[in-house]
Design an enzyme around this catalytic site. Structure first.
Site, short mmCIF file in Angstrom:
data_model
loop_
_atom_site.label_atom_id
_atom_site.label_comp_id
_atom_site.label_asym_id
_atom_site.label_seq_id
_atom_site.Cartn_x
_atom_site.Cartn_y
_atom_site.Cartn_z
N TRP A 13 0.86 -1.18 0.00
CA TRP A 13 0.00 0.00 0.00
C TRP A 13 0.90 1.23 0.00
CZ3 TRP A 13 -0.27 3.80 3.95
CH2 TRP A 13 -1.11 4.88 3.60
N GLU A 62 -3.27 -3.01 -2.06
CA GLU A 62 -4.38 -2.33 -1.38
C GLU A 62 -4.65 -0.97 -2.01
OE1 GLU A 62 -3.51 -1.52 2.75
OE2 GLU A 62 -5.57 -0.89 3.18
N LYS A 92 -7.00 2.74 -2.33
CA LYS A 92 -7.52 3.73 -1.39
C LYS A 92 -8.22 4.84 -2.15
CE LYS A 92 -6.15 6.18 2.76
NZ LYS A 92 -5.20 6.29 3.86
N ASP A 114 -9.73 -2.57 1.82
CA ASP A 114 -9.85 -2.07 3.19
C ASP A 114 -11.18 -1.34 3.22
OD1 ASP A 114 -9.76 0.04 5.22
OD2 ASP A 114 -7.64 -0.45 5.49
N HIS A 139 -11.65 2.40 2.77
CA HIS A 139 -11.05 3.04 1.59
C HIS A 139 -12.01 3.28 0.43
CE1 HIS A 139 -6.65 1.96 2.78
NE2 HIS A 139 -7.31 2.60 3.71
N HIS A 197 -8.76 -5.82 4.68
CA HIS A 197 -8.41 -5.12 5.91
C HIS A 197 -9.73 -4.74 6.53
CE1 HIS A 197 -4.01 -3.56 5.36
NE2 HIS A 197 -4.09 -4.86 5.55
N ASP A 214 -12.26 7.56 6.71
CA ASP A 214 -11.41 6.38 6.98
C ASP A 214 -10.70 6.57 8.33
OD1 ASP A 214 -9.85 4.11 6.65
OD2 ASP A 214 -8.33 5.15 5.45
N ASP A 267 -10.37 4.62 10.93
CA ASP A 267 -9.73 3.47 11.55
C ASP A 267 -10.12 3.27 13.01
OD1 ASP A 267 -8.12 2.01 9.54
OD2 ASP A 267 -7.18 3.96 9.25
N ASP A 297 -7.20 -3.93 10.52
CA ASP A 297 -6.39 -2.72 10.33
C ASP A 297 -7.12 -1.53 10.93
OD1 ASP A 297 -4.69 -0.72 9.53
OD2 ASP A 297 -5.30 -0.74 7.43
C1 RNT Z 1 -3.81 3.06 5.10
C2 RNT Z 1 -3.96 1.60 4.83
C3 RNT Z 1 -2.84 0.75 5.34
C4 RNT Z 1 -2.35 1.16 6.70
C5 RNT Z 1 -1.36 0.21 7.33
C6 RNT Z 1 -0.69 0.81 8.51
O1 RNT Z 1 -4.93 3.78 4.83
O2 RNT Z 1 -5.17 1.15 5.35
O3 RNT Z 1 -3.21 -0.58 5.30
O4 RNT Z 1 -3.40 1.33 7.59
O5 RNT Z 1 -0.50 -0.23 6.38
ZN ZN Z 2 -5.53 -0.96 5.31
#
Ligand code: RNT
Ligand code: ZN
Length: 411
Positions: A180, A221, A223, A254, A257, A281, A289, A291, A321
């Site tokens: 990523w 990955e 985004k 993810d 994303h 993820h 996003d 998290d 994640d």
């Molecule tokens: C970032 C991605 C990625 C990170 C990690 C730390 O938006 O989700 O996966 O969160 O690599």
């Molecule tokens: Zn991620």
């Protein structure tokens, strides 16, 4: 009759075998991200977190050394059911002598992690770290127009494949290496094509080295945007999906994303039709996003349903994640990963065949009624049984508070 026996009968009335569900779930591996333990800091650089991601909060007791992070992982894992893999980032390299640049990291810098994983019979997954580093220039890495910058990160990407192979060989479990990059622009770019072309060519160079495809799975990955990189993301969804398909690597989604009304659960079946394996993820975005820690919310349940009812438990690399620095970090780990298991169990306890039949016979009235009826079946009793069989209980906060008092608060 125990609560479990009663609940088992109730589910049997819907044609659902709770024993089978528990048995299946016991063997599902969740790859647990190490970076919840120290707010994505790592050990290899003094740079602040960059790349358009952010942790908020300053709850005391964060791990600042490898020994502390390992102790915290042990504590968290002791309260998490199921099979586990450890998901590391390259920035968690442990240098005993001279530190190495990210473009020169080697298996030996992860020896301690391998010892840690082997002693616990766990596999390790891996992530090159394309952020929080002085070689990130103008927010670009693999897509930079600067040859020196791009080549540096290509070497990093290649070095990570060697390390992933080492993890697989040493632990005996295949290693998933996820690429990523944060590359993007805050404002409207004049050229959207060239950065993507450079990213593509850089990835081609990384993947041009030989590696054992039965031991290492490469994932990419995508985004939609990052903080300070709102207008343009090089590794967009279309880019990453097309690249993965073309190169025969694995796409990673993810669920933070995408635009807030887009659902990863709905994307899973499409990707399953065109890919042998897919990767996830699992996170929880609140308005963006962000998290947040995963909880048992509707989308997590829906993601789990798409994996289970499409018979894809062995085709989906499930990883977590998220990073919350505002609450006890051990609790964040345990709550989030437990909720992934809860969602999977919930999915395994749905009368999936019956529901498909209702859909195909266009009896959507009964489908809705059954879906709602099953929601109040005694799920909690099956969950408790699953935990009991693994020596765990539904309540874990006292244990974590004790660890906070005796370990975290002394740091
Ligand atoms: C970032 C991605 C990625 C990170 C990690 C730390 O938006 O989700 O996966 O969160 O690599
Ligand atoms: Zn991620």
């Amino acid at each position: 009759m125990s609560r479990y026996e009663t609940a088992k009968d109730i589910y049997a009335g819907y044609g659902v075998d709770t024993e089978k569900a528990i048995e299946i779930l016991k063997n599902v591996t969740v790859s647990i991200h190490c970076w919840q333990g120290d707010d994505v800091t790592g050990f290899d650089s003094k740079e602040a977190l960059s790349g358009g991601i952010q942790t908020t909060g300053n709850y005391p007791g964060k791990a600042t050394t490898p020994a502390q992070l390992m102790a915290d992982i042990d504590k968290a894992f002791s309260l998490i059911p199921g099979k586990k893999k450890l998901n590391l980032h390259a920035c968690y390299a442990i240098f005993e002598g001279e530190p190495a640049g990210r473009d020169e990291i080697k298996p030996e810098h992860f020896k301690k992690w391998v010892e840690f994983a082997k002693a616990r019979d766990m596999g390790i997954d891996f992530n090159p770290t394309f952020f929080s580093h002085p070689m990130v220039k103008d927010n670009l890495t693999l897509s930079s127009p600067d040859d020196e910058v791009r080549n540096y990160w290509i070497r990093h990407g290649q070095a990570c494949i060697r390390i992933g192979e080492y993890f697989a060989e040493e632990t005996g479990y295949p290693c998933v290496i996820n690429y990523w990059i944060p590359d993007g622009y805050k404002d409207i770019p004049a050229d959207r094509l060239s950065p993507r072309r450079r990213f593509k060519e850089s990835m081609d160079k990384i993947l041009s080295i030989d590696y054992d495809k039965s031991k290492v799975y490469i994932t990419l990955e995508s985004k939609v945007f990052g903080i300070g990189l709102e207008s343009y993301t090089v590794g967009s969804s279309e880019f990453c999906l097309s690249y993965a398909t073309k190169k025969g690597i694995t796409p990673l989604m993810d669920n933070g994303h995408y635009h807030p009304t887009e659902l990863v659960s709905d994307k899973i079946p499409s990707l399953l039709l065109f890919n042998e394996k897919i990767a996830l993820h699992i996170t929880r975005g609140v308005r963006w996003d962000s998290d947040h820690v995963v909880i048992l919310d509707d989308e997590t349940k829906e993601i789990a349903k798409e994996i289970v009812r499409n018979d894809a438990l062995d085709r989906v690399f499930i990883a977590t994640d998220y990073f919350d620095a505002s609450i006890n970090r051990i609790s964040a780990w345990v709550t989030g990963v437990r909720c992934v298991h809860k969602a999977l169990l919930f999915a395994l306890l749905q009368p999936n065949d019956k529901m498909k039949e209702l859909q195909d016979s266009a009896d959507t009235t009964s489908l809705m009624a059954l879906s709602e009826e099953i929601k109040t079946a005694p799920f909690g009793d099956i969950w408790n049984e699953y935990l009991t069989r693994q020596g765990l209980s539904n309540s874990y906060i006292d244990d974590i508070k004790e660890y906070e008092k005796t370990v975290l608060s002394l740091r």
